[in-house]
Design an enzyme around this catalytic site. Structure first.
Site, PDB file in Angstrom:
ATOM      1  N   HIS A 134      -3.779   6.751   3.002  1.00  0.00           N
ATOM      2  CA  HIS A 134      -4.156   5.596   2.302  1.00  0.00           C
ATOM      3  C   HIS A 134      -5.895   5.215   2.512  1.00  0.00           C
ATOM      4  O   HIS A 134      -6.074   5.387   3.794  1.00  0.00           O
ATOM      5  CB  HIS A 134      -3.288   4.513   2.802  1.00  0.00           C
ATOM      6  CG  HIS A 134      -3.600   3.182   2.227  1.00  0.00           C
ATOM      7  ND1 HIS A 134      -4.220   2.728   1.022  1.00  0.00           N
ATOM      8  CD2 HIS A 134      -3.692   1.969   2.773  1.00  0.00           C
ATOM      9  CE1 HIS A 134      -4.498   1.479   0.905  1.00  0.00           C
ATOM     10  NE2 HIS A 134      -4.002   1.009   1.878  1.00  0.00           N
ATOM     11  N   ASN A 191     -10.280  -0.239  -1.064  1.00  0.00           N
ATOM     12  CA  ASN A 191      -8.728  -0.253  -0.712  1.00  0.00           C
ATOM     13  C   ASN A 191      -8.149  -0.755  -2.011  1.00  0.00           C
ATOM     14  O   ASN A 191      -8.194  -1.906  -2.401  1.00  0.00           O
ATOM     15  CB  ASN A 191      -8.513  -1.196   0.482  1.00  0.00           C
ATOM     16  CG  ASN A 191      -6.773  -1.002   0.640  1.00  0.00           C
ATOM     17  OD1 ASN A 191      -5.942  -0.808  -0.356  1.00  0.00           O
ATOM     18  ND2 ASN A 191      -6.322  -1.818   1.631  1.00  0.00           N
ATOM     19  N   CYS A 224       0.915  -1.250  -0.052  1.00  0.00           N
ATOM     20  CA  CYS A 224       0.036   0.064   0.018  1.00  0.00           C
ATOM     21  C   CYS A 224       0.689   1.336   0.194  1.00  0.00           C
ATOM     22  O   CYS A 224       0.246   2.333  -0.763  1.00  0.00           O
ATOM     23  CB  CYS A 224      -1.040  -0.019   1.220  1.00  0.00           C
ATOM     24  SG  CYS A 224      -2.047  -1.509   0.918  1.00  0.00           S
TER      25      CYS A 224
END
Length: 315
Positions: free
Chosen positions: A242, A272, A108
């Site tokens: 994020h 996500n 990520c």
């Protein structure tokens, strides 16, 4: 360096929470309450490299830069159908790039790790124009019978074009090594000599531990980097965090004592998308005209590894 242009591209197929509830023991209320996600874009008939090329072309157009001017290319990706060549080579071939390219898998926080690589290349005097593409099909990593993971993820790509400048104020990278918090193992092709036990599974995650790691890593690293740079939180215009879970973002806001309006989000209709998360949000904010010259942006991301990263830049 400085950011000259941004771009993104998403799969056409949108899957809502209500649709997931037709084959999972879940509901829109269950997912939304725990994650803030209402829907997500999911790969169906597209190739991730085609979406990556589209996002790169949009970033090049936004920057007013021709593909021939790119002299270094960084591709962030966790998993694709291609083992070799790397996704960066495939994108380069389709885009018409003729420069060195590398692939990174930093999960990520991959976008911020790519910014760090690019910044160091600029500091070494080895680049004029750099392209970063984050291309993620995280939905291909999940067990779609497991409501604890598959409801969290979405697919997407995003790109930035970088040029020479002094807009990166600071970057902080960190790793708290632990392969047993977020992981996916898969078997390779067999040989006549393999005797070890192997695992072929889907993405697994220890949710509560990851939540604690994400909030702690983000808040402490943001505080530390801002202090190191002599930048107060009052000077920060926006935090681009994020988009993993709205509850994580809310906890970060609460810890930093910063208002909601400084935290743009798109998790409700994206989910996500791993390393593509921050640059997709960046591109959407850019195209909405949210930023003005001189704005201080703080990026923060966290994920498997366990890796985390923070970057501060001036728009």
């Amino acid at each position: 360096m400085k950011i000259l242009g941004t771009g993104s591209a998403l799969p056409e197929r949108v899957v809502t929470n209500d649709e997931l509830s037709t084959f999972l023991d879940t509901s829109d209320a269950w997912i939304t309450t725990r994650t803030g996600i209402k829907k997500r874009h999911v790969i169906s008939n597209e190739q991730i490299d085609d979406l990556a090329v589209l996002s790169a072309r949009r970033a090049l157009e936004d920057a007013g830069v021709d593909v021939s001017e790119i002299d270094y290319f960084i591709c962030s990706n966790v998993v694709t159908e291609h083992v070799t060549p790397g996704l960066s080579c495939i994108i380069s071939w389709k885009l018409g790039l003729h420069c060195p390219c590398i692939d990174i898998n930093c999960a990520c926080p991959g976008f911020i790790f790519a910014l760090d690589i690019a910044e160091n290349r600029y500091r070494a005097g080895m680049a004029k124009k750099i392209l970063i593409v984050c291309a993620e099909e995280t939905t291909r990593m999940c067990d779609w019978n497991d409501r604890s993971t598959c409801v969290l993820f979405g697919d997407g790509t995003a790109a930035v074009v970088l040029g020479e400048g002094d807009n990166i104020k600071g970057i902080r990278l960190d790793c708290q090594p632990d392969p047993h918090k977020i992981w996916l193992e898969r078997t390779l092709l067999p040989t006549p000599y393999i005797t070890k036990e192997e695992v072929n599974g889907a993405l697994e995650m220890r949710g509560r531990e990851v939540f604690r790691f994400a909030v702690n890593a983000s808040t402490t690293e943001v505080d530390s980097l801002l202090k190191e740079l002599g930048i107060s939180k009052n000077q920060v215009s926006y935090y681009l965090v994020h988009q993993a879970n709205l509850r994580i973002i809310d906890a970060i806001k609460e810890y930093l004592h910063e208002p909601d309006e400084k935290f743009p989000t798109n998790i409700y209709d994206h989910g996500n998308s791993s390393s593509a998360s921050c640059p997709i949000l960046l591109d959407e904010c850019n195209r909405k005209g949210l930023f003005k010259p001189g704005d201080i942006l703080v990026f923060s991301a966290f994920g498997a590894g366990l890796l985390s990263a923070v970057a501060v830049l001036e728009w």
